[in-house]
Design an enzyme around this catalytic site. Structure first.
Site, PDB file in Angstrom:
ATOM      1  N   ARG A 104      17.935 -92.740 -23.921  1.00  0.00           N
ATOM      2  CA  ARG A 104      17.203 -92.686 -22.641  1.00  0.00           C
ATOM      3  C   ARG A 104      17.543 -91.356 -21.999  1.00  0.00           C
ATOM      4  NH1 ARG A 104      16.480 -97.098 -17.898  1.00  0.00           N
ATOM      5  NH2 ARG A 104      15.000 -97.775 -19.475  1.00  0.00           N
ATOM      6  N   HIS A 131       7.694 -94.877 -22.374  1.00  0.00           N
ATOM      7  CA  HIS A 131       8.631 -96.017 -22.363  1.00  0.00           C
ATOM      8  C   HIS A 131       8.065 -97.056 -23.335  1.00  0.00           C
ATOM      9  CE1 HIS A 131      11.804 -98.516 -21.236  1.00  0.00           C
ATOM     10  NE2 HIS A 131      11.521 -98.812 -19.982  1.00  0.00           N
ATOM     11  N   GLN A 134       9.276-100.829 -23.656  1.00  0.00           N
ATOM     12  CA  GLN A 134       8.838-101.662 -22.536  1.00  0.00           C
ATOM     13  C   GLN A 134       7.378-102.100 -22.712  1.00  0.00           C
ATOM     14  OE1 GLN A 134      10.667-102.671 -19.506  1.00  0.00           O
ATOM     15  NE2 GLN A 134       8.919-104.075 -19.639  1.00  0.00           N
ATOM     16  N   ASP A 222       4.212 -99.991 -11.378  1.00  0.00           N
ATOM     17  CA  ASP A 222       5.590 -99.522 -11.528  1.00  0.00           C
ATOM     18  C   ASP A 222       5.951 -98.791 -10.237  1.00  0.00           C
ATOM     19  OD1 ASP A 222       8.055 -98.775 -12.597  1.00  0.00           O
ATOM     20  OD2 ASP A 222       7.234 -97.295 -13.999  1.00  0.00           O
ATOM     21  N   CYS A 262       7.623-103.546 -15.061  1.00  0.00           N
ATOM     22  CA  CYS A 262       8.750-103.342 -15.983  1.00  0.00           C
ATOM     23  C   CYS A 262      10.096-103.568 -15.307  1.00  0.00           C
ATOM     24  CB  CYS A 262       8.682-101.958 -16.611  1.00  0.00           C
ATOM     25  SG  CYS A 262       8.856-100.597 -15.435  1.00  0.00           S
ATOM     26  N   ARG A 290      11.943-107.876 -23.715  1.00  0.00           N
ATOM     27  CA  ARG A 290      12.600-106.651 -24.165  1.00  0.00           C
ATOM     28  C   ARG A 290      13.581-106.966 -25.294  1.00  0.00           C
ATOM     29  NH1 ARG A 290      13.081-102.222 -20.822  1.00  0.00           N
ATOM     30  NH2 ARG A 290      13.889-101.236 -22.714  1.00  0.00           N
TER      31      ARG A 290
HETATM   32  N1  NVA Z   1       8.902 -95.348 -14.400  1.00  0.00           N
HETATM   33  C1  NVA Z   1      10.234 -95.860 -14.195  1.00  0.00           C
HETATM   34  C2  NVA Z   1      10.538 -96.925 -15.193  1.00  0.00           C
HETATM   35  C3  NVA Z   1      11.907 -97.541 -15.063  1.00  0.00           C
HETATM   36  C4  NVA Z   1      12.188 -98.578 -16.115  1.00  0.00           C
HETATM   37  C5  NVA Z   1      11.231 -94.731 -14.298  1.00  0.00           C
HETATM   38  O1  NVA Z   1      11.068 -93.874 -15.178  1.00  0.00           O
HETATM   39  O2  NVA Z   1      12.151 -94.675 -13.486  1.00  0.00           O
HETATM   40  N1   CP Z   2      12.514-101.743 -17.432  1.00  0.00           N
HETATM   41  C1   CP Z   2      13.623-101.050 -17.746  1.00  0.00           C
HETATM   42  O1   CP Z   2      13.639-100.204 -18.650  1.00  0.00           O
HETATM   43  O2   CP Z   2      14.699-101.366 -16.987  1.00  0.00           O
HETATM   44  P1   CP Z   2      16.104-100.610 -16.953  1.00  0.00           P
HETATM   45  O3   CP Z   2      15.866 -99.279 -16.298  1.00  0.00           O
HETATM   46  O4   CP Z   2      16.984-101.522 -16.139  1.00  0.00           O
HETATM   47  O5   CP Z   2      16.606-100.435 -18.355  1.00  0.00           O
END
Ligand code: NVA
Ligand code: CP
Length: 309
Positions: A104, A131, A134, A222, A262, A290
């Protein structure tokens, strides 16, 4: 250690449509308790987190354990990555110890650099661009609650962010209809849209969230400010005025429509509490999925489980 050739999962098209069907079926067997394999026995997943996480970290770690394996959490606070060691160097070293690497991070190019240098499968656990784990979990949730995605319409309401881009990839790859409502200036990634258009995908970007929601079977959104955009929060709240998914917006959707997010969610911003905590919300199953889909991915990429279509 898995030597080349190995496969990565950096974005949804890395699996063919037929393989995705097999992955969904495998995840469904796992969810139903009808899978007893231990394909990760003696194997380890390294997890590089350059951004925060609750679901991704815990579901990968628990998933690896349930498949007989082990996961190691690496954060920039304690790994040398945080002190400037090149991601590619880290990837080469990790490949000598572990059997898969989940990443990540911010730039998608960094993930690609890691994948290029690693000798083990690399899995995208979220970048600024995508992502994909997800969105596969979201598609599994659609199968669970309303059936085959191909005959259903999805509405994305809000920011053209990493989630939106992976939804576009999914629509282009699997052929379902996707309408994204994004304020001007917050469109999804242009190259991702162009790739979808090139294959004749049924993907549209509109400005009016009500137009996207009308008749949709899945309404999803989101946060307005993703990780790394915290300082834009105020400007984004102004830009996204009118984009909150509330009960009035859900009434425009099909009566049987489900709501997905998500998580983490900001009640009162992108979604009203009455929706995320209401009867059409499937966000908790979505979060659970997930675990199941990532177990299927790890079993296939790291554990030799067949997903031949
Ligand atoms: N779009 C959000 C998703 C978090 C799971 C982010 O990138 O922060
Ligand atoms: N939806 C998701 O990826 O959550 P986290 O940021 O908690 O991993």
């Amino acid at each position: 250690m898995t030597l080349r050739p190995h496969r990565d999962f950096l974005s949804i098209p890395d699996f063919s449509a037929a393989e995705l069907e097999q992955l969904f079926q495998l995840a469904e067997r796992m969810r139903a308790g009808r899978y007893h394999g231990q394909p990760l026995a003696g194997k380890t997943l390294a997890m590089i987190f350059n951004k925060s996480s609750t679901r991704t970290r815990v579901s990968f770690e628990v998933g690896a354990l349930q498949l007989g394996g082990h996961a190691i959490f690496l954060s920039p606070r304690d790994a040398q990555l945080g002190r400037g060691e090149k991601a590619a160097d880290t990837a080469r070293v990790l490949s000598r110890y572990v059997d898969g690497i989940m990443v990540r991070t911010f730039a998608h190019s960094e993930l690609e650099e890691i994948a290029a240098m690693a000798d083990v499968p690399v899995i995208d656990g979220l970048t600024d661009l995508h992502h994909p784990c997800q969105v596969l979990a979201d598609l599994l949730t659609v199968r669970q609650h309303i059936g085959d995605i191909a005959s259903h319409r999805v509405a994305w309401i809000g920011d053209g962010n990493n989630m939106a881009n992976s939804w576009i990839d999914a629509a282009a790859h699997l052929g379902f209809e996707l309408t994204l409502a994004c304020p001007r200036g917050y469109d999804p990634d242009a190259a991702t849209i162009a790739k979808a258009e090139a294959v004749g995908a049924r993907v549209r970007v509109v400005r009016d969230p009500r137009e996207a929601a009308s008749g949709a079977h899945v309404v999803t959104t989101d946060v307005w400010a993703s990780m790394g955009q915290e300082e834009e929060q105020g400007a984004r709240e102004r830009a996204f005025a009118g984009f909150q998914v509330d009960a009035a917006m859900m009434r425009l959707a099909a009566p049987s429509a489900i709501f997905l997010h998500c998580l983490p969610a900001h009640r009162g911003e992108e979604v009203a509490a009455e929706v995320i905590d209401g009867p059409q919300s499937r966000v908790w199953d979505e979060a659970e999925n997930r675990l199941h889909i990532q177990k299927a991915i790890m079993a296939a990429l790291m554990g030799g489980e067949s997903i031949e279509g």
